[in-house]
Write a protein that holds these residues in place. Structure first.
Motif, PDB file in Angstrom:
ATOM      1  N   PRO A   1      -1.022  25.397  -2.771  1.00  0.00           N
ATOM      2  CA  PRO A   1      -1.787  25.425  -3.847  1.00  0.00           C
ATOM      3  C   PRO A   1      -3.034  24.187  -3.993  1.00  0.00           C
ATOM      4  O   PRO A   1      -2.918  23.110  -3.520  1.00  0.00           O
ATOM      5  N   SER A   2      -4.101  24.552  -4.384  1.00  0.00           N
ATOM      6  CA  SER A   2      -5.272  23.827  -4.528  1.00  0.00           C
ATOM      7  C   SER A   2      -5.642  23.577  -5.931  1.00  0.00           C
ATOM      8  O   SER A   2      -5.503  24.290  -6.685  1.00  0.00           O
ATOM      9  N   ILE A   3      -6.191  22.177  -5.889  1.00  0.00           N
ATOM     10  CA  ILE A   3      -6.818  21.614  -7.288  1.00  0.00           C
ATOM     11  C   ILE A   3      -8.233  22.667  -7.808  1.00  0.00           C
ATOM     12  O   ILE A   3      -8.471  22.611  -8.822  1.00  0.00           O
ATOM     13  N   PHE A   4      -8.626  23.220  -6.647  1.00  0.00           N
ATOM     14  CA  PHE A   4      -9.894  24.015  -7.133  1.00  0.00           C
ATOM     15  C   PHE A   4      -9.471  25.549  -7.258  1.00  0.00           C
ATOM     16  O   PHE A   4     -10.262  26.266  -7.941  1.00  0.00           O
ATOM     17  N   ASN A   5      -8.106  25.895  -7.267  1.00  0.00           N
ATOM     18  CA  ASN A   5      -7.911  27.209  -7.619  1.00  0.00           C
ATOM     19  C   ASN A   5      -8.308  27.532  -9.068  1.00  0.00           C
ATOM     20  O   ASN A   5      -8.526  28.623  -9.406  1.00  0.00           O
ATOM     21  N   GLU A   6      -8.044  26.637  -9.954  1.00  0.00           N
ATOM     22  CA  GLU A   6      -8.271  26.732 -11.454  1.00  0.00           C
ATOM     23  C   GLU A   6      -9.733  27.061 -11.662  1.00  0.00           C
ATOM     24  O   GLU A   6     -10.112  27.791 -12.477  1.00  0.00           O
ATOM     25  N   ILE A   7     -10.401  26.335 -11.038  1.00  0.00           N
ATOM     26  CA  ILE A   7     -11.884  26.477 -11.209  1.00  0.00           C
ATOM     27  C   ILE A   7     -12.301  27.820 -10.710  1.00  0.00           C
ATOM     28  O   ILE A   7     -13.302  28.562 -11.111  1.00  0.00           O
TER      29      ILE A   7
ATOM     30  N   THR B   1      -7.197  27.860 -16.933  1.00  0.00           N
ATOM     31  CA  THR B   1      -7.204  26.401 -17.568  1.00  0.00           C
ATOM     32  C   THR B   1      -5.695  26.114 -17.439  1.00  0.00           C
ATOM     33  O   THR B   1      -5.451  25.264 -18.201  1.00  0.00           O
ATOM     34  N   ASN B   2      -5.109  26.369 -16.430  1.00  0.00           N
ATOM     35  CA  ASN B   2      -3.811  25.900 -16.112  1.00  0.00           C
ATOM     36  C   ASN B   2      -3.755  24.732 -15.565  1.00  0.00           C
ATOM     37  O   ASN B   2      -4.220  24.171 -14.313  1.00  0.00           O
ATOM     38  N   SER B   3      -3.222  23.660 -16.228  1.00  0.00           N
ATOM     39  CA  SER B   3      -3.393  22.213 -15.757  1.00  0.00           C
ATOM     40  C   SER B   3      -2.103  21.674 -15.218  1.00  0.00           C
ATOM     41  O   SER B   3      -1.826  20.670 -14.710  1.00  0.00           O
ATOM     42  N   ASN B   4      -0.987  22.517 -14.949  1.00  0.00           N
ATOM     43  CA  ASN B   4       0.160  22.106 -14.528  1.00  0.00           C
ATOM     44  C   ASN B   4       0.052  22.601 -12.684  1.00  0.00           C
ATOM     45  O   ASN B   4       0.049  23.691 -12.585  1.00  0.00           O
ATOM     46  N   PRO B   5       0.136  21.564 -12.014  1.00  0.00           N
ATOM     47  CA  PRO B   5      -0.167  21.985 -10.601  1.00  0.00           C
ATOM     48  C   PRO B   5       1.154  22.677  -9.992  1.00  0.00           C
ATOM     49  O   PRO B   5       0.980  23.371  -9.033  1.00  0.00           O
ATOM     50  N   ASP B   6       2.173  22.604 -10.676  1.00  0.00           N
ATOM     51  CA  ASP B   6       3.317  23.466 -10.105  1.00  0.00           C
ATOM     52  C   ASP B   6       3.418  24.833 -10.401  1.00  0.00           C
ATOM     53  O   ASP B   6       4.084  25.642  -9.739  1.00  0.00           O
TER      54      ASP B   6
END
Length: 192
Positions: A173-179, A184-189
């Motif tokens: 999973p990437s922190i860019f997936n949200e963007i 707006t899911n802030s939970n990385p898990d």
């Protein structure tokens, strides 16, 4: 109504003065430069504002409106971008300092070397091109021999020797997936 044309005049005079002062980002300004910039802003606004709240609001609205208009014009027309923002200036060419452009920028060799060290560059000859960007930051391109090895380069090299890489089944999973996905899911898990 004189304060309306005065607002426009003072905006353009302020831009001209700031362009002449050099290209430094806020973090690169010295204490003296910061004081001068704040003073210029105060001096520019002082003749317009006086003591009227309405005039202050109108003047501030004009300043913001002109700023938005100028930004729009910069996006649409290269002439305005060159006039208001300028272009990047080459300070290193093929591993050699461009002293003429350093002088034009009022930048010493020591100041340039400091910027190079802060980016992890220890040898000017490793650079094909070095520029001072319009925001005052350092831009650079390494020579072919000084470029870091990328994963893509490594794979090509290994494939040239006959090694085949296994196909990866899933990406982490990437922190860019949200963007990218607009979530707006802030939970990385919970990223998928």
């Amino acid at each position: 109504m004189d304060f309306i044309w005065q607002s426009f005049l003072l905006i353009f005079v302020g831009i001209l003065l700031l362009r002449l002062s050099g290209r430094k980002s806020i973090s690169q300004m010295t204490l003296a430069t910061t004081v001068v910039m704040i003073s210029i802003g105060t001096i520019i606004v002082q003749p317009i504002i006086e003591t009227s709240v309405v005039r202050t609001i109108i003047a501030a609205t004009i300043f913001v409106s002109v700023l938005i208009m100028l930004e729009f014009l910069q996006v649409k027309f290269n002439l305005f971008e060159n006039l208001l923002t300028g272009k990047s200036i080459v300070v290193i060419e093929n591993g050699q300092l461009n002293i003429k452009n350093l002088k034009r920028l009022r930048l010493t060799v020591d100041q340039l070397e400091k910027r190079l060290r802060q980016t992890g560059i220890s040898n000017i000859t490793d650079l094909k091109t070095g520029t001072i960007e319009t925001n005052g930051q350092l831009g650079y391109e390494f020579t072919e021999d000084a470029k870091p090895l990328t994963v893509g380069d490594f794979k090509k090299m290994m494939q040239a020797y006959g090694y085949t890489f296994p196909v990866q089944k899933s990406e982490k999973p990437s922190i860019f997936n949200e963007i990218i996905n607009g979530h707006t899911n802030s939970n990385p898990d919970q990223l998928q």
